[in-house]
Design a protein around this motif. Sequence first.
Motif: not given
Length: 224
Positions: A71-98
């Motif tokens: 139930g956590g609602r705080i905005p999450i910014l993922m900051l990582t070396a993983k930069g493929t389109v698939e990686d970004k999609a995984s991060g955003l689909n997991a609940g990251a806001d940016d």
Amino acid sequence: MAKILLVEDDKNLAYLLKMQLEQNRHLVDVAGRGLDALAQLRSNNYEIVILDWMLPDASGIDVCREYRSAGGRIPILMLTAKGTVEDKASGLNAGADDYMVKPFHPTELDARVNALLRRPPSYTGRKLRVRDIELDSSAGLVLKDGKEIELTAKEFSLLELLMRYPNQSFSLEAILDRVWDSDSSASIDSVRTHMKTLRKKLGDSEENGYIRTKRGQGYRIVDN
């Protein structure tokens, strides 16, 4: 000013990021492990989480997913070396806001943090106004009727918190958690003391009070 949880296991990078964010008046707690980050999210109030993907005990994706599922609602910014389109999609689909990819420019990180801070409806940029009081968070400036008021750093942070959420009450405990570092020795008496000096500098009075208290609810700034 925001209270930020930085989740980064690289101690050198964590130090540099913490210094950068603190230069912009943010309070920063650092966690080097995913489980530690989840524990801190359960026990403290933050306004943004900056989350690395590669952590020693759990991936940032797992941390993000578990936090959102609870139930956590705080905005999450993922900051990582993983930069493929698939990686970004995984991060955003997991609940990251940016999602930001390392290496990055400090100016871009500041801009993305500010963008996430603008999401609350009461936040309209770096300048806030309640009645005849104006606060500029970027300049560290407070004006009343166009005249500057000299505030300490803590008084400024207290006023900024209340002005970002006008007419919303904050308990002493909530204010202590948001404005002081999590490992600070400050107490609710510290909040009362700083609030008293802040109200005095604002020229608060019973007849025309800016900051008001109500038993059982706490402090709020009144915007008519």
